[in-house]
Enzyme design. Structure first.
Site, mmCIF file in Angstrom:
data_model
loop_
_atom_site.group_PDB
_atom_site.id
_atom_site.type_symbol
_atom_site.label_atom_id
_atom_site.label_comp_id
_atom_site.label_asym_id
_atom_site.label_seq_id
_atom_site.Cartn_x
_atom_site.Cartn_y
_atom_site.Cartn_z
ATOM 1 N N LYS A 182 0.855 -1.179 0.000
ATOM 2 C CA LYS A 182 0.000 0.000 0.000
ATOM 3 C C LYS A 182 0.894 1.233 0.000
ATOM 4 O O LYS A 182 1.412 1.650 1.032
ATOM 5 C CB LYS A 182 -0.917 0.054 1.224
ATOM 6 C CG LYS A 182 -1.982 1.181 1.083
ATOM 7 C CD LYS A 182 -2.458 1.746 2.399
ATOM 8 C CE LYS A 182 -1.610 2.888 2.870
ATOM 9 N NZ LYS A 182 -1.681 4.109 2.031
ATOM 10 N N GLY A 215 -4.935 5.126 4.610
ATOM 11 C CA GLY A 215 -4.586 4.347 5.783
ATOM 12 C C GLY A 215 -5.790 3.848 6.551
ATOM 13 O O GLY A 215 -5.775 2.731 7.090
ATOM 14 N N VAL A 218 -7.511 0.878 3.680
ATOM 15 C CA VAL A 218 -6.612 -0.150 3.142
ATOM 16 C C VAL A 218 -5.505 -0.493 4.137
ATOM 17 O O VAL A 218 -5.204 -1.669 4.375
ATOM 18 C CB VAL A 218 -6.036 0.305 1.790
ATOM 19 C CG1 VAL A 218 -4.934 -0.640 1.317
ATOM 20 C CG2 VAL A 218 -7.147 0.380 0.753
ATOM 21 N N GLU A 257 9.267 1.956 10.918
ATOM 22 C CA GLU A 257 10.287 3.003 10.731
ATOM 23 C C GLU A 257 9.521 4.318 10.741
ATOM 24 O O GLU A 257 8.822 4.647 9.791
ATOM 25 C CB GLU A 257 11.049 2.777 9.429
ATOM 26 C CG GLU A 257 12.328 3.580 9.328
ATOM 27 C CD GLU A 257 12.125 4.866 8.564
ATOM 28 O OE1 GLU A 257 11.922 5.914 9.235
ATOM 29 O OE2 GLU A 257 12.152 4.843 7.335
ATOM 30 N N CYS A 291 12.816 11.404 7.581
ATOM 31 C CA CYS A 291 12.637 11.113 8.999
ATOM 32 C C CYS A 291 13.947 11.136 9.765
ATOM 33 O O CYS A 291 13.956 11.371 10.972
ATOM 34 C CB CYS A 291 11.947 9.767 9.181
ATOM 35 S SG CYS A 291 12.630 8.464 8.143
ATOM 36 N N GLU A 391 8.894 16.791 15.373
ATOM 37 C CA GLU A 391 9.309 16.601 13.993
ATOM 38 C C GLU A 391 8.511 17.558 13.096
ATOM 39 O O GLU A 391 7.281 17.520 13.072
ATOM 40 C CB GLU A 391 9.071 15.156 13.561
ATOM 41 C CG GLU A 391 9.578 14.857 12.176
ATOM 42 C CD GLU A 391 9.416 13.400 11.797
ATOM 43 O OE1 GLU A 391 10.338 12.833 11.187
ATOM 44 O OE2 GLU A 391 8.348 12.818 12.103
#
Length: 505
Positions: A182, A215, A218, A257, A291, A391
């Site tokens: 996906k 998200g 699926v 991750e 990231c 972040e």
């Protein structure tokens, strides 16, 4: 091939209207579509069909059937497939680069030089590591067999759309797993091209499946499906938590991750002319949408003014603009939500009292539309400020001063994340000692070259599990201990005979 011709070709081939299940391009059940936006113009460029939980179930069923044969296929069979995939990615590199630039705004030069080549490297490394991986070892009379875990659901993000796909698909196929991918619905074009590559490479039906979708439907259906043995997700920490919660009732493996707020610790003996400019470039690579981007530069307080001068000079060389231009170094951020997030966090940094030395709110001058952000550097940032803790995922660097090395290490670890870190210093021994004290999955000393063999993954809320290299393959393997299997000499022959017989059947 230009942007418009890529869209036209995908549309004429029916790719935009379909998902890839069991070796065929099929129309998904729901009929829901999503508009793909060019972030440089904010204009719609295509619509793609989104799958549903029903399509996920069809794909998982196909993957489960295919697993019987693929999981016992020979190393040579799997390596040959990966070799063809690697060759096809390189042959179609320009088309991939154009698609990535179009769907998420990467400068075309960066897409060509980095986004596509490093994605191809994941396939090459998986192929090469597969050839020498010891699937059978012996220990004190016990045979240790490493076997494919099963059907894997792979959920990938929009910021490195092809790179994150190959980082999962390559090792998973090498391990003998079958897959349902996906990709992000925000940058789906390169994923459709990748499915074409898989088909052209001769992937057996059901071994690789692609279901576009969001998200909530699926992704959640994949995570919860009882016939999915493992989920690997790259995304935000919030998304990782939701996937883990959905996966928990079926006790499947979940590799995550997730987010990061990586430190770049510049030691007192570092040559600032060598330490600062690459640090600025690394923080702003991919417009800060990585990231592991080192977005906290931790510097000696007595050298703060010099750091600011060098950082400002480095940032002044950036060219923000049309990603189609060869002169552009930084295009827009990938979507409106991310643009709004970056603007909000810059405003918070100003309100918190951090000192703005370049950039700030709004678009760069002469850019009236598109999700363009001004490369922004804050100095005299304190570790408890939001811009040092959260972040941002955009072109924003926080420069944080310290008085002692112990304090610098404390600042580096003062985060809920632990994905990447950097240490700069002339004394390699001292840099190694500091690297050992930083709690993160990777530490880079003095800007080494990217290495696809280095395992990548996080401590703390940056996730669990590892990608890349040998560890990337092992993430998709189960461990079976067989007692009484026989000695090392005869068991190797026995396992080979068993696998040959299973593959022929």
């Amino acid at each position: 091939m230009g942007h418009s011709s890529i869209i036209e070709r995908l549309r004429n081939a029916g790719r935009l209207d379909r998902v890839f299940i069991d070796g065929e391009w099929v129309v998904p059940l729901g009929g829901t579509r999503v508009t793909v936006i060019d972030p440089s113009t904010e204009e719609p460029i295509a619509q793609i069909a989104l799958g549903t939980a029903h399509d996920v179930a069809m794909a998982v069923s196909a993957a489960r059937r295919a697993f019987v044969a693929w999981s016992v296929s020979s190393v040579q069979t799997r390596a040959a497939l990966l070799d063809r995939v690697h060759t096809l990615i390189l042959e179609r590199a320009e088309e991939f680069a154009q698609a990535i630039s179009l769907e998420m705004g990467a400068a075309i030069g960066f897409a060509r030089s980095t986004q596509v080549p490093v994605a191809a490297e994941h396939i090459r490394v998986a192929r090469d590591n597969l050839a020498s991986y010891p699937f059978l070892t012996h220990r004190e009379g016990v045979a240790i067999v490493r076997e494919a875990i099963g059907v894997c659901g792979l959920i990938t993000p929009w910021n490195w759309p092809l790179y994150q796909i190959t980082a999962k698909v390559g090792p998973a196929l090498a391990a003998g797993c079958t897959l349902v991918l996906k990709p992000s619905e925000l940058s789906p074009l390169s994923a459709l091209l990748f499915a074409e590559v898989m088909h052209e490479a001769g992937i057996p039906p059901g071994v690789f499946n692609l279901v576009n979708g969001n998200g909530a439907e699926v992704g959640a259906a994949l995570a919860a499906h009882p016939d999915v043995d493992m989920i690997s997700i790259t995304g935000s920490t919030r998304a990782g938590v939701l996937v883990a919660q959905a996966a928990a009732p079926t006790v499947k493996r979940v590799a995550q991750e997730l987010g990061g707020k990586s430190p770049n610790l510049i030691l007192p003996d570092a040559d600032l002319t060598r330490a600062v400019p690459p640090g600025v470039a690394a923080a702003f690579r991919n417009v800060g949408q990585s990231c592991s981007a080192p977005t906290r530069m931790i510097v000696p307080r007595e050298r703060l003014e010099e750091v600011e001068r060098i950082a400002l000079e480095a940032a002044s060389g950036f060219v923000v603009g049309d990603p189609r231009s060869q002169q552009t170094t930084h295009g827009p951020v990938a979507n409106r939500a991310q643009f709004n997030r970056v603007q909000e966090m810059i405003g918070i940094g100003i309100a918190e009292g951090a000192r703005l030395i370049c950039g700030g709110l709004g678009r760069p001058e002469a850019l009236s539309r598109g999700f363009y952000c001004r490369p922004t550097i804050f100095s005299s940032v304190q570790s408890q400020m939001q811009i040092a803790q959260e972040e941002i995922f955009g072109p924003v660097l926080a420069v944080i001063p310290y008085d002692t090395v112990d304090e610098a290490v404390e600042i580096a670890n003062d985060t809920v994340y632990g994905l990447g870190a950097h240490v700069q210093g002339n004394d390699l021994g001292a840099a190694r000692a500091v690297a050992a004290r930083i709690r993160s999955g990777q530490v880079h000393i003095n800007y080494p070259a990217w290495n696809p063999h280095a395992p990548f993954g996080g401590y703390k809320r940056s996730g669990n599990g590892r990608e890349y290299g040998i560890e990337g393959i092992e993430e998709y393997l189960e461990t079976k201990a067989i007692l009484g299997f026989g000695d090392a000499q005869t068991s190797t022959t026995t396992v080979k005979s068993m696998r040959d017989a299973q593959e022929q059947s």
